[in-house]
Write an enzyme that holds these catalytic residues in place. Sequence first.
Site, mmCIF file in Angstrom:
data_model
loop_
_atom_site.group_PDB
_atom_site.id
_atom_site.type_symbol
_atom_site.label_atom_id
_atom_site.label_comp_id
_atom_site.label_asym_id
_atom_site.label_seq_id
_atom_site.Cartn_x
_atom_site.Cartn_y
_atom_site.Cartn_z
ATOM 1 N N LYS A 101 -0.177 3.476 -0.304
ATOM 2 C CA LYS A 101 0.069 3.263 -1.736
ATOM 3 C C LYS A 101 0.893 2.012 -2.015
ATOM 4 C CE LYS A 101 -0.667 7.761 -3.834
ATOM 5 N NZ LYS A 101 -0.865 8.654 -2.657
ATOM 6 N N GLU A 123 3.319 7.144 -13.820
ATOM 7 C CA GLU A 123 3.412 8.597 -13.756
ATOM 8 C C GLU A 123 3.306 8.997 -12.295
ATOM 9 O OE1 GLU A 123 0.500 7.050 -14.646
ATOM 10 O OE2 GLU A 123 -0.276 7.543 -12.652
ATOM 11 N N SER A 388 -4.609 7.255 6.109
ATOM 12 C CA SER A 388 -3.952 6.723 4.909
ATOM 13 C C SER A 388 -2.442 6.908 4.903
ATOM 14 C CB SER A 388 -4.563 7.353 3.659
ATOM 15 O OG SER A 388 -4.545 8.767 3.747
HETATM 16 C C1 PLP Z 1 -1.960 9.545 -2.524
HETATM 17 C C2 PLP Z 1 -2.533 9.662 -1.180
HETATM 18 C C3 PLP Z 1 -3.927 9.784 -0.972
HETATM 19 C C4 PLP Z 1 -4.909 9.914 -2.092
HETATM 20 O O1 PLP Z 1 -4.995 8.819 -2.954
HETATM 21 P P1 PLP Z 1 -6.265 7.841 -2.946
HETATM 22 O O2 PLP Z 1 -6.069 7.048 -4.175
HETATM 23 O O3 PLP Z 1 -7.494 8.691 -2.969
HETATM 24 O O4 PLP Z 1 -6.193 7.029 -1.705
HETATM 25 C C5 PLP Z 1 -4.409 9.815 0.327
HETATM 26 N N1 PLP Z 1 -3.583 9.762 1.379
HETATM 27 C C6 PLP Z 1 -2.241 9.650 1.240
HETATM 28 C C7 PLP Z 1 -1.378 9.604 2.451
HETATM 29 C C8 PLP Z 1 -1.671 9.600 -0.045
HETATM 30 O O5 PLP Z 1 -0.342 9.506 -0.187
#
Ligand code: PLP
Length: 405
Positions: A101, A123, A388
């Site tokens: 993020k 938000e 992610s």
């Molecule tokens: C917020 C988050 C997501 C989901 O958000 P996307 O916009 O779909 O990428 C996925 N993995 C992690 C670790 C997150 O913090």
Amino acid sequence: MIFNNVDFDTYARNYPDKNGYFGKYGGAYIAPELKKAMDEITEAYFTICQSRKFIAELRRIRKEFQGRPTPVSHLERLSNKLGGVQLYVKREDLNHTGAHKLNHCMGEVLLAKYMGKKKVIAETGAGQHGVAMATAAAYFGMECDIYMGSVDIKKQAPNVARMKILGANVVEVTHGLQTLKEAVDAAFDAYAKEYKDAMYCIGSVVGPHPFPMMVRDFQSIVGEEAREQFVEMTGHLPDAVVACVGGGSNAAGFFSGFLNHPVDIYGIEPLGRGTKLGDHAASLQYGEEGVMHGFNSIMLKDENGEPAPVYSVASGLDYPSSGPEHAFLHTLGRVKYDVINDEETIDAFYTLSRLEGIIPAIESSHAVAYGIKLAKQMGTGSVLINLSGRGDKDMDYIIEQYGIR
Ligand SMILES: *Cc1c(COP(=O)(O)O)cnc(C)c1O
């Protein structure tokens, strides 16, 4: 590469179009006041963000503050256990703050600074976007208002503490169900009043134009790095790439590095407890066309046509729609969207932790679970998964709900 009449060599320039559409999805369904503010951001994005100075500063920040490039790791023990297919992960868990993020938050807040804004507004639901925003605001010396429902404030105490330590104002939203939807509305209202001095920063590839484009572009560093690193490590492209899809930002950035290459692409949505409405958040799989939060996409609706209640074990994935670009790529067939349920996710969480020494976020564990499934089906070849985020934020919850396995 041409796929279904879309030329993917020029895709990023042509999609979205100048009104923010990916095919019929996207756009800006908002009040005229807000539209004026969005047009200002779009204009700034096309001038400031393409300037050499901005690009150079963002590149330096990514390297010196965020710790980019993040590595690609070969999952040797897991691959050996599964047989023929070689599995790899792109390590966004090693990006500063532990997830992808921050990639778009640093871009958005740097743009706000170049635009002369004093404050950023956002938000947050589970708090991850709020923490990334608070981090970026602290780095750039900006004021930061994070709107959050009362219910979420109680549930996400550690993230609320993090935001406060980083100097952000957490603004409690006390009306309605007191969760993400009300927080989005409150943040939009505040922004409509303050847009001369403030910039709104969204948390994923959702919302009105230009956000789905801008967030994708800031996240595209993940896909670019991953492809180059993978080719350097192995001498070839991966046969398949996998990412989890909530709003869709980590997937959009990661996929952008592979759309014009002969690679199978999989986006994974959360199936939660099952296929009944309310038990999952698989909007592309089970939803229909509709407008929410200022954009047209595919969404899960209740019997009144309003956004349906959703559920997933991963709080970062429980959103009743997905970004318009995913709706487009889904309709086009360039990306295959599939689902993974809670139980498969928790299995993958433990498998990656035990075999590789990497504790994944529950969101990312959906992609890992699908990568494992795919490896079993493929028999030979290679799969690159976008990890992610890291799972530190999820450990108390996992132990409480599932125990140590
Ligand atoms: C917020 C988050 C997501 C989901 O958000 P996307 O916009 O779909 O990428 C996925 N993995 C992690 C670790 C997150 O913090």
